[in-house]
Structure formats: structure tokens, C-alpha cells
Design a protein around this motif. Structure first.
Motif, mmCIF file in Angstrom:
data_model
loop_
_atom_site.group_PDB
_atom_site.id
_atom_site.type_symbol
_atom_site.label_atom_id
_atom_site.label_comp_id
_atom_site.label_asym_id
_atom_site.label_seq_id
_atom_site.Cartn_x
_atom_site.Cartn_y
_atom_site.Cartn_z
ATOM 1 N N ASN A 86 -11.199 -3.458 4.175
ATOM 2 C CA ASN A 86 -9.918 -4.077 3.838
ATOM 3 C C ASN A 86 -9.752 -5.481 4.389
ATOM 4 O O ASN A 86 -9.121 -6.337 3.757
ATOM 5 C CB ASN A 86 -8.760 -3.211 4.340
ATOM 6 N N ASP A 90 -9.063 -8.595 1.997
ATOM 7 C CA ASP A 90 -7.776 -9.286 2.115
ATOM 8 C C ASP A 90 -7.954 -10.791 2.266
ATOM 9 O O ASP A 90 -7.147 -11.575 1.748
ATOM 10 C CB ASP A 90 -7.007 -8.718 3.312
ATOM 11 N N HIS A 110 -11.710 -1.195 -3.671
ATOM 12 C CA HIS A 110 -10.941 -1.369 -4.901
ATOM 13 C C HIS A 110 -10.523 -0.073 -5.598
ATOM 14 O O HIS A 110 -9.700 -0.127 -6.522
ATOM 15 C CB HIS A 110 -11.722 -2.253 -5.880
ATOM 16 N N PRO A 114 -6.886 2.055 -1.893
ATOM 17 C CA PRO A 114 -5.481 1.997 -2.326
ATOM 18 C C PRO A 114 -4.744 3.319 -2.173
ATOM 19 O O PRO A 114 -3.523 3.333 -1.982
ATOM 20 C CB PRO A 114 -5.596 1.607 -3.804
ATOM 21 N N SER A 119 -0.705 1.640 3.982
ATOM 22 C CA SER A 119 -0.280 0.270 3.709
ATOM 23 C C SER A 119 -1.508 -0.611 3.521
ATOM 24 O O SER A 119 -2.242 -0.881 4.470
ATOM 25 C CB SER A 119 0.571 -0.262 4.870
ATOM 26 N N TYR A 122 -3.398 -5.831 0.261
ATOM 27 C CA TYR A 122 -3.673 -6.515 -1.001
ATOM 28 C C TYR A 122 -3.542 -5.534 -2.157
ATOM 29 O O TYR A 122 -3.583 -4.309 -1.959
ATOM 30 C CB TYR A 122 -5.087 -7.120 -0.991
ATOM 31 N N ASP A 123 -3.381 -6.063 -3.349
ATOM 32 C CA ASP A 123 -3.377 -5.248 -4.558
ATOM 33 C C ASP A 123 -4.767 -5.351 -5.180
ATOM 34 O O ASP A 123 -5.192 -6.462 -5.542
ATOM 35 C CB ASP A 123 -2.317 -5.757 -5.541
ATOM 36 N N PRO A 124 -5.498 -4.238 -5.308
ATOM 37 C CA PRO A 124 -6.885 -4.306 -5.784
ATOM 38 C C PRO A 124 -7.031 -4.779 -7.226
ATOM 39 O O PRO A 124 -8.125 -5.153 -7.633
ATOM 40 C CB PRO A 124 -7.381 -2.874 -5.627
ATOM 41 N N LYS A 126 -4.220 -6.876 -9.043
ATOM 42 C CA LYS A 126 -3.544 -8.163 -9.247
ATOM 43 C C LYS A 126 -4.128 -9.288 -8.407
ATOM 44 O O LYS A 126 -4.087 -10.450 -8.817
ATOM 45 C CB LYS A 126 -2.053 -8.019 -8.942
ATOM 46 N N ASP A 127 -4.643 -8.961 -7.225
ATOM 47 C CA ASP A 127 -5.078 -10.009 -6.288
ATOM 48 C C ASP A 127 -6.530 -10.432 -6.454
ATOM 49 O O ASP A 127 -7.035 -11.231 -5.659
ATOM 50 C CB ASP A 127 -4.850 -9.544 -4.846
ATOM 51 N N LYS A 325 -10.079 3.130 -10.129
ATOM 52 C CA LYS A 325 -8.932 3.242 -9.221
ATOM 53 C C LYS A 325 -8.090 4.464 -9.585
ATOM 54 O O LYS A 325 -7.670 5.224 -8.713
ATOM 55 C CB LYS A 325 -8.091 1.970 -9.282
ATOM 56 N N ARG A 329 -7.351 8.426 -7.494
ATOM 57 C CA ARG A 329 -6.014 8.831 -7.066
ATOM 58 C C ARG A 329 -5.984 10.338 -6.756
ATOM 59 O O ARG A 329 -5.561 10.770 -5.680
ATOM 60 C CB ARG A 329 -4.992 8.511 -8.155
#
Length: 340
Positions: A86, A90, A110, A114, A119, A122-124, A126-127, A325, A329
Motif C-alpha cells: 500500500n 499510494d 489493486h 481494497p 482504510s 488510495y482508490d485502486p 480512480k487513482d 477487484k 470482494r
């Protein structure tokens, strides 16, 4: 859908699109070159979110040399390890979106993290601007050889049957809660009804030592790390975790063909730029890294890792990352693993 099948479909779609747009290629290339301008005009920074000397670090350095020759600028490797990848991810996520900062992202940074970390900084999706997949590498289910031989376990079916006959007896080690080995173990337990206790260690190396000493009965190990032990007869290989067999261990079946249909968990890694990087720059980086991945020495390095170079277009890689991703989940939820 499995990763291998997804990659095949993405490649087919990309080929069809390429055929249909042949007439527009010259104009598109001319516009892209103009928009990209003089990029790159300075050295590139390639972040590896893991310690030096590991497989991702070595591959990043080998690719960097090829890209330097292609783009005419040095590629400086920067190791920023910690927090399961991470920290380095980041750094890349928060860099200027100009294509000069890249990161060797992986299934952990990625797709798994998530859902694993309460917490994530970063967003895997969008970023990051996906550049290309580098490779997908299977893990392998290996057993303590003495335990396997003493109990007549030579296949995944044997392992499952033993676990059902001896509830509470089996345990398996991994490199830690939420690691690839942990998730593979919990998925096998859920899919096959296997009764086994998870024992987390502080990294894959201690977990491997525990397996060799008999402290744990089995584990899901990185194929490249396990292959020498398998060849030397120190551990018993039962199956690989992807839908396709590995050329490195061609006689070892997959878990899917061993009676657990659809089992498909592999380790993949690829190149990402910062989210918002201009599309012409993304395409230029994609061309450079895809060209590097087609070089014979790079292909050979990946083969030693038990994999094949699997370059994708930036668009297809983005779709693959999004699908992976979502796949993890439920797998992370199933494992019960979480890190605050």
C-alpha cells in the motif's frame, strides 16, 4: 470468470477492434504522437512497492532497461515497501499525473487490499492509469512430504478425503492473514468442504520453513519459490491454482481438474501510471512496455517464474483489474481476514 479466460476474451476483443479500425490507424497515430509531444523528456520513476531482490523488483529492473532503450530516458527503480504494497502504491497514486511516475502494481495492491484493509489511502481504480499486464503466475498447493507419504495423500482428492476422515487434524500455513496463500486456503475449504486450520506466519519464507519442518501440513506457495523444493523432492506438489497447468510443472494438475471446478486464483502484476495521465502518454508507455515484454530474455525470465509474458492494451488491462477487484470482494469476505 477466471483470469485466464478473461485475458483470452480481452485479447480476442482487441484483435477484432484492431481489424475494424485499420483504416483509421495512420491518422490516429499521427494525432497521438502530436499530443504526446516530447514525452519523455526526463527520467521515469518506477516504484516497486516491495523489498529489493524479490521477483517483482527484478522484473521491474529488467523491464526498465528495455524501456530505457526504447524511450531514450533512464527508468529509476524506487523500492517503497510496507503495508502489503500500500505504501508504494499510494506514492504513485498521489504523484503528478504526467506519466513520469509508474508503479509495479499487483493483485494485492489493486484487487485484494481494497477489501482487506479497513482504510486504504488510495482508490485502486480512480487513482491509477493501467498501462499493461506483465504476467499472471500460479501458486501451487504443496504438502509436507513425510506427512503426505505417511497418510497416502497424493492428490487434492486425497487431501479432502483425509480432512473429512480426521476433522480438526489438518492445518495449513501462509504468509499472513489476507495473503494469497490464506485466501486460496479458505477458498478451497469453502469449495471442497475441507476441514483445516489456518496458521499465519510473518511472511512466505517462515511459512515455507514451517512446512518443511512439519509444523504445518500444507500451504499454497509461490510457484517460483516452491519449484526447487518440488524438484529436489523436499515437498509434495498436489496441484496449481490456475485453470491452466504451468509449463514449469507440466505434470502437476490444476485444482480445477482435481475435482474442485472453477478454482482459479493466481498472482498477477502489471504496470500502472498515476490516474489522470494523458491518454497519448498512456499509449506511448503501453507501446514501450509491450515491446519490452516481447523480448526473448524477458520471456525467458518470466518462464523461470512459471509464467508467460501477457501484455495487454491499456484499456483491456483496466477492464481486467476492475473484474479482479470485484472477484476478490467475496473471497476476502469468505476468509474473514481484515487489517485495521
Amino acid at each position: 470468470m477466471s483470469l485466464s479466460r478473461l485475458v483470452q476474451r480481452l485479447r480476442h476483443a482487441a484483435l477484432c477492434a484492431a481489424v475494424g479500425l485499420m483504416a483509421a490507424v495512420p491518422a490516429a497515430h499521427a494525432q497521438s504522437d502530436a499530443d504526446a509531444g516530447a514525452f519523455p523528456a526526463k527520467p521515469l520513476r518506477f516504484i516497486v512497492p516491495y523489498p529489493p531482490g524479490g521477483p517483482l523488483d527484478l522484473m521491474a529492473r529488467a523491464l526498465g532497461e528495455k524501456v530505457r532503450a526504447s524511450l531514450g530516458q533512464p527508468v529509476i527503480i524506487e523500492n517503497r515497501a510496507g503495508a502489503g504494497g500500500n505504501i508504494g502504491a499510494d506514492v504513485a497514486a498521489k504523484a503528478a499525473p504526467d506519466g513520469y511516475t509508474l508503479v509495479m502494481g499487483a493483485v494485492a495492491t489493486h484487487a485484494i487490499n481494497p477489501w482487506l484493509y479497513a482504510s486504504l489511502p488510495y482508490d485502486p481504480i480512480k487513482d491509477f492509469a493501467p498501462i499493461t499486464l506483465v504476467a499472471a503466475v500460479p501458486n501451487v498447493l504443496v504438502m509436507n512430504k513425510e506427512f503426505a507419504q505417511a497418510n497416502g495423500i497424493a492428490s487434492v482428492a486425497d487431501l479432502i478425503a483425509y480432512g473429512k476422515r480426521h476433522p480438526g487434524r489438518l492445518n495449513y500455513g501462509s504468509g499472513g492473514n489476507g495473503s494469497a496463500g490464506h485466501l486460496a486456503g479458505e477458498l478451497l475449504k469453502a469449495r471442497a468442504g475441507l476441514d483445516a486450520l489456518h496458521v499465519p506466519y510473518q511472511g512466505a519464507a517462515p511459512a515455507q520453513l514451517a512446512l518443511l519442518s512439519g509444523q504445518s501440513d500444507f500451504m499454497f506457495d509461490n510457484l517460483a519459490a516452491a519449484a526447487p523444493l518440488i524438484r529436489d523432492g523436499k515437498v509434495q506438489a498436489l496441484a496449481v491454482t490456475t485453470l491452466a497447468r504451468s509449463s514449469l510443472l507440466a505434470d502437476v494438475p490444476t485444482i480445477d481438474e482435481s475435482g474442485v471446478p472453477g478454482f482459479d486464483l493466481g498472482t498477477w502484476f502489471g504496470v500502472f501510471a498515476t490516474g489522470g495521465t494523458p491518454e497519448p502518454v498512456v499509449q506511448k508507455l503501453n507501446q514501450a512496455y509491450v515491446q519490452a515484454l516481447r523480448q526473448p530474455d524477458i520471456v525467458d525470465r518470466l518462464r523461470v517464474m512459471g509464467s508467460q509474458a501477457q501484455p495487454l492494451s491499456a484499456q483491456d488491462f483496466a477492464r481486467m483489474v476492475a473484474a479482479e477487484k470485484e472477484k476478490y470482494r467475496e473471497i476476502v469476505k469468505l476468509s474473514g481476514a481484515s487489517i485495521n
